[in-house]
Write a protein that holds these residues in place. Structure first.
Motif, short mmCIF file in Angstrom:
data_model
loop_
_atom_site.label_atom_id
_atom_site.label_comp_id
_atom_site.label_asym_id
_atom_site.label_seq_id
_atom_site.Cartn_x
_atom_site.Cartn_y
_atom_site.Cartn_z
N TRP A 76 0.84 -1.20 0.00
CA TRP A 76 0.00 0.00 0.00
C TRP A 76 0.87 1.25 0.00
N THR A 77 0.56 2.17 -0.92
CA THR A 77 1.32 3.41 -1.06
C THR A 77 0.57 4.56 -0.41
N ASP A 78 1.23 5.24 0.50
CA ASP A 78 0.65 6.37 1.21
C ASP A 78 0.57 7.57 0.26
N ARG A 79 -0.64 8.06 0.00
CA ARG A 79 -0.86 9.25 -0.85
C ARG A 79 -1.10 10.51 -0.03
N GLY A 80 -1.03 10.38 1.28
CA GLY A 80 -1.11 11.55 2.13
C GLY A 80 -2.54 11.96 2.47
N THR A 81 -2.66 13.14 3.03
CA THR A 81 -3.96 13.72 3.39
C THR A 81 -4.62 14.28 2.15
N VAL A 82 -5.85 13.84 1.86
CA VAL A 82 -6.55 14.33 0.67
C VAL A 82 -7.59 15.40 1.02
N ALA A 83 -8.00 15.49 2.27
CA ALA A 83 -8.95 16.53 2.69
C ALA A 83 -8.92 16.60 4.21
N SER A 84 -9.43 17.70 4.74
CA SER A 84 -9.50 17.87 6.18
C SER A 84 -10.73 18.70 6.53
N LEU A 85 -10.96 18.89 7.82
CA LEU A 85 -12.07 19.73 8.25
C LEU A 85 -11.96 21.14 7.71
N ARG A 86 -10.76 21.56 7.40
CA ARG A 86 -10.57 22.92 6.90
C ARG A 86 -11.11 23.11 5.48
N ASN A 87 -11.43 22.01 4.80
CA ASN A 87 -12.09 22.14 3.50
C ASN A 87 -13.50 22.68 3.63
N PHE A 88 -14.08 22.57 4.81
CA PHE A 88 -15.47 23.00 5.02
C PHE A 88 -15.48 24.27 5.86
N LYS A 89 -15.56 25.41 5.18
CA LYS A 89 -15.54 26.68 5.89
C LYS A 89 -16.75 26.85 6.79
N TRP A 90 -17.88 26.22 6.41
CA TRP A 90 -19.07 26.30 7.24
C TRP A 90 -18.91 25.57 8.56
N ALA A 91 -17.86 24.77 8.67
CA ALA A 91 -17.61 24.05 9.93
C ALA A 91 -16.55 24.76 10.76
N ASP A 92 -16.35 26.04 10.51
CA ASP A 92 -15.30 26.79 11.19
C ASP A 92 -15.43 26.68 12.71
N LYS A 93 -16.66 26.75 13.18
CA LYS A 93 -16.90 26.57 14.61
C LYS A 93 -17.61 25.24 14.80
N ALA A 94 -16.90 24.20 14.44
CA ALA A 94 -17.51 22.90 14.21
C ALA A 94 -18.34 22.38 15.37
N ILE A 95 -17.73 21.98 16.44
CA ILE A 95 -18.46 21.33 17.50
C ILE A 95 -18.17 22.06 18.81
N THR A 96 -19.19 22.57 19.44
CA THR A 96 -19.00 23.31 20.68
C THR A 96 -18.25 22.44 21.69
N GLY A 97 -17.16 22.99 22.18
CA GLY A 97 -16.38 22.27 23.17
C GLY A 97 -15.36 21.31 22.59
N TRP A 98 -15.31 21.20 21.25
CA TRP A 98 -14.38 20.25 20.64
C TRP A 98 -13.25 20.95 19.89
N GLY A 99 -13.17 22.26 19.99
CA GLY A 99 -12.00 22.95 19.47
C GLY A 99 -12.05 23.30 17.99
N GLY A 100 -13.23 23.60 17.47
CA GLY A 100 -13.32 24.05 16.08
C GLY A 100 -12.82 23.01 15.12
N PHE A 101 -11.79 23.37 14.35
CA PHE A 101 -11.26 22.46 13.34
C PHE A 101 -10.48 21.30 13.94
N GLU A 102 -10.45 21.18 15.22
CA GLU A 102 -9.58 20.20 15.84
C GLU A 102 -10.17 18.80 15.90
N ASN A 103 -11.45 18.62 15.56
CA ASN A 103 -12.02 17.30 15.72
C ASN A 103 -13.29 17.15 14.88
N GLY A 104 -13.64 15.88 14.57
CA GLY A 104 -14.92 15.59 13.95
C GLY A 104 -14.89 15.09 12.53
#
Length: 456
Positions: A76-104
């Motif tokens: 298996w060849t590692d192709r790296g990160t293809v997307a992250s929470l930061r792709n979704f600007k509407w999730a800027d304040k993603a989950i209350t108490g979970w640190g915004g882009f830090e989880n989910g």
């Protein structure tokens, strides 16, 4: 943090010599496998548990989605990160108490249609978003700027498939199964969002399906299948069948029974080169490091077999041996160091200058196994692209970590961890097909970075 703490090194060596292949990724923690076959290559998309996920059940720490590729199901060849929470600007304040882009960043699925690649991503607590790209590994962009499915519908774990008539469907949900018909643009839907009536849980009524989450929808030989994570907790993998993509579904049994070794599981199923495979995950790598449960999972794979009536033959729990496929690696082309069948003590990273993926965190005693390397010529030389501040050696061995020594490549300081140079070695002539081992030795930690290799 190293994935394989050194007290476990001898155990790891023994496991490798026994041809261990599960879990299939050892350099990162991976979960929620979403395989896709495209142009004779398997693209395996996964969610990603962070190294520092805290101890305890359900304490997930997930920020991005990864991709791996294979043409033989064992390397298996590692192709790296293809997307992250930061792709979704509407999730800027993603989950209350979970640190915004830090989880989910939970379980995704990717599907191709008309040369475009659509990635359906649940953002925990915010709904299901969709990303689009022109290639299977991106770059992915958000065409909507808002969730495709809001947060009111048990909105996790999407699965998408396109029926023979061109109609696309998306299913999702925990603890109920929901679905909707997608339009041909794959980023909008028509009609009502439906809670499936046959699988739905009803108060004070029997629950023969034991549906939990993680649905995986597909069609095979005229039968519609809905595989899913079943029961909790621990979770196994069960499945239902139907003659219609909208049900009603009939429970047909387990793909894999729940097992106390793993609180979760999550099916992803494909047909590839005449065989069928099911992916899921276990916690084996986490428990090699600690006896304490962390949400640090590892993707596994097994061959899936069907009965003549289309039902699925039940599998035992994930075997450490994994698949019997022989591997298919050409040593005379440039091979990425991050193409791995098994690795001990290593990680992968992205080059901040060139953007490529390479193997890093190389300590003395770590190694890479590449399965099924086919030597067909008079092989004399070996070349490796490396970068180092200190240096070390790469022992090139056949068959085992202590197998026949084919050559030794001396890695000298290149002046920096991202300053790449070529080290060479003379090779004792080798013929036939062998599992190839790169065994790393030297003094200290972080001896060098390893980008690619080739025989001449």
């Amino acid at each position: 943090m190293k994935y394989f703490a050194k007290p476990f090194l001898m155990f790891m060596l023994a496991a490798s010599e026994a041809s261990a292949q599960n879990p299939i990724i050892q350099t990162k923690f991976t979960a929620d496998p979403a395989p896709m076959v495209y142009q004779d290559t398997v693209f395996l998309y996964t969610s990603h548990d962070e190294d520092n996920a805290p101890g305890g059940m359900g304490r997930f720490l997930m920020r991005d989605w990864l991709c791996y590729t294979s043409t033989d199901m064992v390397n298996w060849t590692d192709r790296g990160t293809v997307a992250s929470l930061r792709n979704f600007k509407w999730a800027d304040k993603a989950i209350t108490g979970w640190g915004g882009f830090e989880n989910g960043a939970w379980a995704p699925q990717i599907i191709e249609r008309d040369g475009k690649f659509y990635m359906y991503c649940p953002v925990q607590g915010r709904g299901i978003g969709v990303l689009v790209a022109d290639t299977p590994i991106g770059p992915f962009v958000d065409p909507l700027g808002k969730p495709l499915i809001g947060d009111k519908y048990d909105s996790i774990d999407p699965t998408v498939f396109i029926d023979d008539d061109g109609q696309a469907y998306m299913y999702w949900g925990n603890p109920n199964l929901w679905y909707v018909k997608l339009n041909k643009d794959m980023i909008s839907f028509s009609g009502e969002i439906v809670k499936d009536a046959s699988i739905a849980k009803k108060k004070d009524q029997p629950d023969p399906f034991h549906y939990q989450e993680g649905p995986w929808a597909y069609k095979r030989n005229g039968n519609y299948y809905m595989a899913y994570a079943s029961t909790c907790c621990p979770e196994g993998m069960a499945y239902a069948m139907s003659k219609s993509p909208e049900g009603p579904w009939e429970f047909r049994g387990y793909i894999m029974q729940p097992n106390k070794k793993s609180s979760g599981n999550h099916p992803g199923i494909i047909d590839y080169k005449g065989k069928s495979y099911v992916f899921g995950f276990n916690y084996r790598l986490n428990f090699m490091i600690t006896e304490k449960h962390h949400e640090r999972r590892s993707v596994c794979v097994a061959e899936l077999k069907y009965n003549p009536d289309g039902t699925i033959q039940e599998l035992p729990w994930w075997t450490e041996k994994g698949l019997d496929e022989p591997g298919d690696i050409n040593p005379y082309m440039v091979n990425e160091a991050e193409t791995i069948a098994w690795a001990s003590g290593l990680k992968t990273s992205k080059d901040s200058i060139g953007g490529g993926i390479y193997v890093t965190a190389v300590d003395s005693g770590d190694y890479i196994k590449v399965r099924g390397v086919k030597f067909t010529r008079n092989t004399k030389d070996f070349r490796a692209r490396v970068a180092s501040m200190s240096g070390g050696i790469i022992e090139i061995r056949a068959g085992a970590v202590d197998g026949k020594l084919l050559g030794t490549c001396v890695v000298k300081s290149t002046g920096g961890a991202n300053l790449w140079k070529t080290c060479t070695a003379k090779i004792n002539n080798v013929n036939g097909t062998h599992d190839l081992y790169f065994v790393f030795k030297g003094k200290g930690d972080n001896l060098f970075n390893f980008d690619s290799w080739q025989f001449k």
